[in-house]
Write a protein that holds these residues in place. Structure first.
Motif, PDB file in Angstrom:
ATOM      1  N   SER A 100     123.123  82.271  -0.832  1.00 15.99           N
ATOM      2  CA  SER A 100     121.720  81.998  -0.541  1.00 15.99           C
ATOM      3  C   SER A 100     121.546  81.734   0.946  1.00 15.99           C
ATOM      4  CB  SER A 100     121.275  80.766  -1.338  1.00 15.99           C
ATOM      5  OG  SER A 100     120.000  80.374  -0.924  1.00 15.99           O
ATOM      6  N   LEU A 105     115.553  77.846  -5.757  1.00 13.55           N
ATOM      7  CA  LEU A 105     115.169  78.540  -6.980  1.00 13.55           C
ATOM      8  C   LEU A 105     115.767  79.952  -6.930  1.00 13.55           C
ATOM      9  CD1 LEU A 105     111.526  77.148  -7.095  1.00 13.55           C
ATOM     10  CD2 LEU A 105     113.540  76.281  -8.289  1.00 13.55           C
ATOM     11  N   ARG A 106     114.998  80.978  -7.161  1.00 10.06           N
ATOM     12  CA  ARG A 106     115.489  82.350  -7.035  1.00 10.06           C
ATOM     13  C   ARG A 106     114.402  83.197  -6.395  1.00 10.06           C
ATOM     14  NH1 ARG A 106     114.213  85.186 -12.430  1.00 10.06           N
ATOM     15  NH2 ARG A 106     112.932  83.618 -13.411  1.00 10.06           N
ATOM     16  N   ASP A 107     114.701  84.433  -6.113  1.00 13.47           N
ATOM     17  CA  ASP A 107     113.762  85.371  -5.478  1.00 13.47           C
ATOM     18  C   ASP A 107     113.259  84.882  -4.126  1.00 13.47           C
ATOM     19  OD1 ASP A 107     114.071  86.944  -7.689  1.00 13.47           O
ATOM     20  OD2 ASP A 107     112.034  86.746  -8.436  1.00 13.47           O
ATOM     21  N   TYR A 113     112.550  81.761  -3.319  1.00 19.51           N
ATOM     22  CA  TYR A 113     111.755  80.548  -3.460  1.00 19.51           C
ATOM     23  C   TYR A 113     112.642  79.297  -3.495  1.00 19.51           C
ATOM     24  CZ  TYR A 113     107.806  83.536  -4.781  1.00 19.51           C
ATOM     25  OH  TYR A 113     106.810  84.460  -4.786  1.00 19.51           O
ATOM     26  N   GLY A 123     110.124  85.951 -11.625  1.00 17.61           N
ATOM     27  CA  GLY A 123     111.035  87.072 -11.410  1.00 17.61           C
ATOM     28  C   GLY A 123     110.380  88.206 -10.656  1.00 17.61           C
ATOM     29  N   SER A 145     120.509  91.353  -7.422  1.00 11.72           N
ATOM     30  CA  SER A 145     119.403  90.393  -7.357  1.00 11.72           C
ATOM     31  C   SER A 145     119.385  89.662  -6.029  1.00 11.72           C
ATOM     32  CB  SER A 145     119.519  89.399  -8.506  1.00 11.72           C
ATOM     33  OG  SER A 145     118.530  88.421  -8.405  1.00 11.72           O
ATOM     34  N   VAL A 146     120.533  89.187  -5.568  1.00  7.02           N
ATOM     35  CA  VAL A 146     120.613  88.489  -4.288  1.00  7.02           C
ATOM     36  C   VAL A 146     120.261  89.439  -3.156  1.00  7.02           C
ATOM     37  CG1 VAL A 146     122.197  87.338  -2.682  1.00  7.02           C
ATOM     38  CG2 VAL A 146     122.241  86.756  -5.103  1.00  7.02           C
ATOM     39  N   VAL A 163     116.482  89.878  -2.971  1.00  4.62           N
ATOM     40  CA  VAL A 163     115.852  88.705  -2.350  1.00  4.62           C
ATOM     41  C   VAL A 163     116.017  88.767  -0.846  1.00  4.62           C
ATOM     42  CG1 VAL A 163     115.997  86.204  -2.065  1.00  4.62           C
ATOM     43  CG2 VAL A 163     116.049  87.201  -4.336  1.00  4.62           C
ATOM     44  N   LEU A 200     123.964  90.371 -10.558  1.00  4.85           N
ATOM     45  CA  LEU A 200     123.702  89.214  -9.714  1.00  4.85           C
ATOM     46  C   LEU A 200     123.706  89.600  -8.248  1.00  4.85           C
ATOM     47  CD1 LEU A 200     123.157  86.233 -10.212  1.00  4.85           C
ATOM     48  CD2 LEU A 200     125.565  85.797  -9.826  1.00  4.85           C
TER      49      LEU A 200
END
Length: 177
Positions: free
Chosen positions: A44, A71-73, A75, A101, A17-18, A21, A14
């Motif tokens: 975020s 959202l993620r990435d 977005y 993704g 991933s953050v 981004v 996780l």
């Protein structure tokens, strides 16, 4: 012990991933004066208050706080608009928008990478693979760039950035001889 290792693996995944981004958003905003990377990977950069929405300390004008979804990435969306790293994406449909993704997303009519439309990509058949690769019925892409001559029907991922189709081998999207 297995449970602890699993939880540690999830936290590391996780966090990565953050961080990914944030890195994409940092490069997306490098032309903004005063935009700095602050090493705050654990939250975020979006923030929703009672009636305003912010990205990295700047208000997103026109965003609806009451319907805003992070959202993620990088977005996010509200009832009327879709955003990438705090910037409104022109033409993206909030109703059908989905994050796929690795920076890829799509709506009913278009496919996007890091908030930019991929011209000619088919949202109906678009699939994200891994290592930056994606494909649709007609083309193969690496980081949203079409790989000329690659065959989507026979395209297979190998490992470490390598991939192949019936005729060629590729390394991070480039054909190798």
């Amino acid at each position: 012990m297995r449970k602890i290792l699993f939880i540690l693996a999830m936290v590391v995944s996780l966090s990565a991933s953050v961080a990914s981004v944030q890195q994409r958003c940092d490069s997306h905003h490098e032309d903004r004066s005063g935009y700095e990377h602050r090493d705050r990977h654990h939250r975020s950069p979006y923030f929703v208050s009672e009636n305003k929405v912010f990205f990295d300390g700047r208000e997103i004008k026109g965003a609806s706080a009451s319907s805003f979804s992070i959202l993620r990435d990088g977005y996010a969306k509200d009832t009327w608009s879709v955003y990438y790293c705090g910037a409104k994406m022109d033409g993206a449909s909030s109703n059908s928008f989905k994050v796929l993704g690795f920076g890829y997303a799509k709506d009913t009519w278009n496919v996007y990478f890091d908030g930019k439309k991929i011209n000619g990509a088919s949202p109906e058949s678009f699939k994200v693979l891994r290592d930056g690769y994606a494909k649709d019925t007609w083309n193969v892409y690496f980081d949203a760039v079409k790989i000329e001559g690659a065959s989507p029907d026979s395209f297979k991922l190998l490992r470490g950035g390598y991939a192949k189709d019936t005729w060629n081998t590729y390394y991070f999207g480039r054909k190798i001889d």
